[in-house]
Design an enzyme around this catalytic site. Structure first.
Site, short mmCIF file in Angstrom:
data_model
loop_
_atom_site.label_atom_id
_atom_site.label_comp_id
_atom_site.label_asym_id
_atom_site.label_seq_id
_atom_site.Cartn_x
_atom_site.Cartn_y
_atom_site.Cartn_z
N ARG A 38 65.56 106.91 71.22
CA ARG A 38 66.24 105.71 70.76
C ARG A 38 65.55 105.09 69.55
NH1 ARG A 38 69.63 103.25 74.85
NH2 ARG A 38 69.19 101.21 73.97
N CYS B 257 65.42 99.45 71.29
CA CYS B 257 64.31 99.43 72.22
C CYS B 257 64.73 100.02 73.56
CB CYS B 257 63.83 98.00 72.43
SG CYS B 257 63.53 97.08 70.92
N LYS C 290 73.59 112.17 56.45
CA LYS C 290 72.71 113.08 57.21
C LYS C 290 71.46 113.42 56.41
CE LYS C 290 74.67 113.29 60.95
NZ LYS C 290 74.83 111.87 60.67
N HIS D 209 84.20 107.86 36.10
CA HIS D 209 84.18 106.40 36.03
C HIS D 209 82.78 105.83 36.27
CE1 HIS D 209 88.52 106.19 35.73
NE2 HIS D 209 88.61 107.05 36.72
N GLU E 252 69.15 110.38 56.22
CA GLU E 252 68.55 110.01 57.50
C GLU E 252 67.38 110.90 57.86
OE1 GLU E 252 71.92 108.26 60.46
OE2 GLU E 252 72.14 110.36 59.90
N ASN F 290 65.12 93.68 75.19
CA ASN F 290 65.84 94.27 74.07
C ASN F 290 66.77 93.21 73.49
OD1 ASN F 290 64.64 96.68 74.76
ND2 ASN F 290 66.51 97.64 75.52
N GLY F 291 66.93 93.18 72.18
CA GLY F 291 67.80 92.20 71.56
C GLY F 291 67.03 91.25 70.67
N LYS G 189 68.42 105.27 67.67
CA LYS G 189 69.65 105.95 68.08
C LYS G 189 70.75 104.96 68.41
CE LYS G 189 72.19 109.45 69.36
NZ LYS G 189 72.74 110.33 68.32
N GLU H 82 79.50 111.55 55.06
CA GLU H 82 78.72 111.86 56.25
C GLU H 82 77.57 112.81 55.93
OE1 GLU H 82 77.31 112.33 60.19
OE2 GLU H 82 78.26 110.72 59.05
N TRP I 202 61.18 98.54 69.10
CA TRP I 202 61.54 98.77 67.69
C TRP I 202 61.42 97.40 67.01
CZ3 TRP I 202 65.49 97.33 64.23
CH2 TRP I 202 65.65 98.15 63.13
#
Length: 605
Positions: free
Chosen positions: A27, A2, A486, A505, A489, A101-102, A600, A482, A75
Site C-alpha cells: 500500500r 497507510c 506507468k 500545436h 510511476e 489512517n486519514g 496503492k 496510461e 505514509w
C-alpha cells in the site's frame, strides 16, 4: 495508503501483527510500529521505526509477549518520516495507543488547545491529537471515550484504539478510510485491508462510514458514532492467502502483468449471452427501460482508473451511441458540477476505497444521481454506496502500479458498452463481432507476453532517456496517457502524453534525438494520420518506438501486437507498454513494487 492491523485472542500477538504489516507493504509507507498488551500484563509496550517493516522487526525485543495489539504502516502527511512520527502514538500517561489512517482537518486547532492545557507532543502528526483526547475524555467506558472524541473531529479516519484500563478490547471507527473486522475462532482481527486477514480468516465485516466496533477475543459488536447498535453480517472473502504470494516471480508487478490472460478470461466467464449477442451484467440493477432513458454517461476515476474510464467512454459512445466522457473524480467533486437527472454516473476504483472517488459518489447520491461502480474489491465502500455496478474480477493486485486491474477494467467497460448498445441500436451482427473479439483477448494477451524478451531488450535502449513523449489519436490517446503514467510511476523517467493531432500545436518544440517518442498506431481508419505524425517527428530527428499491428517504416523500433476489432484494440496495445515500463525500471534498479512517494490505495486527499 497507510495500513492498520490489530489482533485480540490467545496467540502471541507480535508475530501476527508483523506478518499482517508485511502483507500491507504494497500500500506504500515510510515507517511502521506496533504496540501490545495482555489481560495479565495490561501495560502498553511499543516499538516503532522509520523505514520498512524489516527495520521494525529488527527492533522488536525477544521478550515482547502479548495477546492483544495494534500495528501500523504510515505514509507521511503531517511530519516527515521518522521514528517519532511513526504510529502508534501513546498518551502522556502511556495508557492509550492509537493508530490512524486519514487526515484530521482540525488537528492544528485541537493541538493548540491541548498544548495550552499543558500537553507535550512528541510528534508532528495529526494522529497524536487523538491519543491525548481519548486519554483526557472523562467517560467511563473506552467506547464512550472514543465516541466523545470523534464528536469533535473533522476529517477522515480509520482508527484502532487500545487502553491499558480496558485490556480485553480494541475499539475501532471509520469515516472515509477502510476498516475491516476479521472473525476467527475465539480470536478477532482488524485491518484496513483484507490482505492482512486472509491468512487467518476469510469471514469479514466491513464497517461503513460513521460506524464503530468493539472487538474482544470471543465477540464483536458494531454501532454508530451516536451509539445506536448496527447489525453486521460477516461475508466470505473470495481471495485466498496464496493470491497475495509472488508465485515464483521476482516482483508483484511482473506476476500481475503475466496474469492478465487469465484475469480477462475470468471477467468474461459466465457473462456472454450468445443467443442475443449481448452480455449479462446482473449487478447493474438497471433494467432495459431505465437503460434506454440514459441520455449521457459521466465516468469518474483517478489515475489509472481515470484512463480506463477514458477508454470506457469511447467504447460506450462507439457501441451504445450514448454521449460519454471521463473526468478525474478529484476535480469533479470540487467544481460544483451540474448533476443531470438523465445522466448515468460511473465511479471507477481498483480498491473501491479511493477517497476522491468515494467523496464524488457520496455527493452525487446526495443530489439524487444514479451511480454505478466499476471496482475490483467485493464489499468495498464504493461497491456498497453505489446503486449497482460491475466487479472486474482481476484478483488481488499488490504492486502499487496497476496493470491487470487496468486491463480488466477496460474489458468491463467493453461489456457495459456492449450491454447498453444491444439494448439500444447495436445490431446482432455487431454484437457478435464484439463478442468474438472479446473471446480472442486472452489468447492474444498470451501472444504479447511471449514477446517479453524482445521488449526487455528495447527497454535497455530507452532507459537512458531523461524524458519521453507518448502520442496517440482517439482510441490510442488514452493508451498513450496510461503508458506515460506507468513509465513515470515505476521508472521515474519524465514522460508526457499528447494527442498526436496536437503535436504541431506546441509539443513539436520538445522533439530532439535525446527525447524518444512512443507512438500508438492501430491499424484503423486513422492509420495514415498517425503515420503523418511520425513523419513530423522523424523530420526533427526524433527517435520513435511504435506500438502497431504491423511494422512501421518511420519507426526506429516497432512492437507488433495482434489485431482485434478496432474498438477493442486499445486493450491489447497497452500491455507491451506495461512490460516496457517494467523492464526500463528494472534496468534502472528501481523499487518496482513500491515506487517512491506513492501508495496503492489512496484514501486521503
Amino acid at each position: 495508503m497507510c495500513g492498520i492491523v490489530g489482533y485480540i485472542g490467545r496467540r502471541d500477538v507480535a508475530p501476527l501483527l508483523l506478518e499482517g504489516l508485511q502483507r500491507l507493504e504494497y500500500r506504500g509507507y515510510d515507517s511502521a510500529g506496533v504496540v501490545i498488551s495482555s489481560p495479565k500484563s495490561p501495560a502498553l509496550k511499543m516499538v516503532k521505526a522509520k523505514g520498512r517493516v524489516r527495520e521494525l522487526e529488527a527492533r522488536v525485543p525477544k521478550r515482547f509477549a502479548g495477546t492483544t495489539g495494534i500495528a501500523h504502516t504510515r505514509w507521511a502527511t503531517h511530519g516527515a518520516p521518522s521514528d517519532e512520527n511513526a504510529h502508534p502514538h501513546l498518551s502522556s500517561d502511556d495508557k492509550v495507543a492509537v493508530v490512524h489512517n486519514g487526515i484530521i482537518d482540525n488537528a492544528t486547532e485541537l493541538r493548540a488547545k491541548l498544548e495550552a492545557e499543558g500537553v507535550v507532543f512528541l510528534s508532528e502528526t495529526d494522529t497524536e491529537v487523538l491519543t491525548h483526547l481519548v486519554a483526557r475524555e472523562p467517560s467511563e467506558t473506552l467506547e464512550d471515550k472514543v465516541r466523545g472524541v470523534l464528536k469533535n473531529i473533522e476529517g477522515t479516519y480509520g482508527i484502532a484504539v487500545m487502553h491499558a484500563d480496558f485490556p480485553d478490547r480494541i475499539v475501532v471507527a471509520r469515516n472515509g478510510s477502510p476498516v475491516v473486522l476479521g472473525i476467527g475462532e475465539k480470536e478477532m482481527f482488524v485491518a484496513s485491508d483484507v490482505a492482512a486477514l486472509v491468512a487467518h480468516t476469510r469471514q469479514v465485516v466491513t464497517l461503513d462510514d460513521g460506524e464503530m466496533a468493539t472487538i474482544k477475543a470471543d465477540d464483536f459488536r458494531t454501532y454508530t458514532t451516536a451509539g445506536t447498535l448496527t447489525s453486521a453480517t460477516p461475508t466470505t472473502v473470495e481471495w485466498e492467502a496464496e493470491s497475495y504470494d509472488m508465485g515464483g516471480h521476482d516482483t508483484y508487478m511482473h506476476k500481475e502483468i503475466s496474469e492478465q490472460a487469465e484475469a480477462v478470461d475470468r471477467v468474461l466467464r459466465g457473462r456472454i449471452d450468445d443467443r442475443f449477442s449481448t452480455v449479462h451484467l446482473g449487478g447493474l440493477n438497471l433494467d432495459a427501460r431505465e437503460a434506454r432513458g440514459v441520455r449521457r454517461i459521466k465516468i469518474l476515476g483517478c489515475g489509472t482508473s481515470y484512463h480506463a474510464g477514458q477508454i470506457g467512454a469511447q467504447l460506450i459512445e462507439e457501441l451504445a451511441r450514448i454521449p460519454a466522457d471521463a473526468e478525474p473524480a478529484s476535480e469533479f467533486r470540487y467544481r460544483n458540477p451540474v448533476v443531470d437527472p438523465d445522466c448515468l454516473y460511473v465511479a471507477v476504483s481498483q480498491s473501491g476505497e479511493t477517497y476522491d472517488v468515494l467523496a464524488a459518489v457520496q455527493e452525487l447520491k446526495r443530489k439524487g444521481a444514479r451511480v454505478l461502480g466499476v471496482v475490483n474489491v467485493v464489499g468495498s465502500a464504493i461497491a456498497r454506496e453505489t446503486d449497482g455496478g460491475v466487479y472486474v474480477h482481476a484478483g488481488p493486485e499488490v504492486c502499487v502500479v496497476s496493470t491487470k486491474c487496468f486491463t480488466n477494467t477496460v474489458v468491463s467497460f467493453a461489456l457495459l458498452a456492449l450491454h447498453l448498445g444491444r439494448i439500444r441500436d447495436l445490431s446482432v451482427t455487431d454484437g457478435k463481432r464484439i463478442i468474438d473479439g472479446l473471446r480472442k483477448l486472452p489468447g492474444q494477451i498470451d501472444e504479447i507476453l511471449k514477446t517479453e524478451p524482445e521488449i526487455k531488450q528495447l527497454a535497455k535502449s530507452y532507459a537512458d532517456a531523461r524524458s519521453m513523449m507518448f502520442i496517440g489519436r482517439v482510441r490510442g490517446y488514452p493508451v498513450a496517457r496510461e503508458a506515460s503514467l506507468k513509465l513515470k510511476e515505476v521508472s521515474y523517467i519524465h514522460a508526457e502524453a499528447y494527442p498526436a493531432s496536437e503535436l504541431k500545436h506546441g509539443p513539436l518544440a520538445l522533439i530532439e534525438p535525446a527525447m524518444p517518442t512512443v507512438a500508438i498506431v492501430p491499424d484503423d481508419d486513422l492509420l495514415e494520420k498517425n503515420r503523418a505524425a511520425m513523419e513530423e517527428i522523424k523530420a526533427r530527428s526524433g527517435r520513435i518506438l511504435a506500438v502497431a499491428h504491423q511494422e512501421q517504416e518511420k519507426a526506429d523500433h516497432t512492437i507488433v501486437v495482434p489485431k482485434n476489432e478496432d474498438e477493442l484494440d486499445p486493450i491489447l496495445m497497452g500491455i507491451p507498454l506495461q512490460l516496457l515500463a517494467y523492464h526500463t525500471a528494472l534496468a534502472l534498479g528501481r523499487d518496482i513494487d513500491k515506487p517512491r512517494n506513492l501508495a496503492k490505495s489512496v484514501t486521503v486527499e
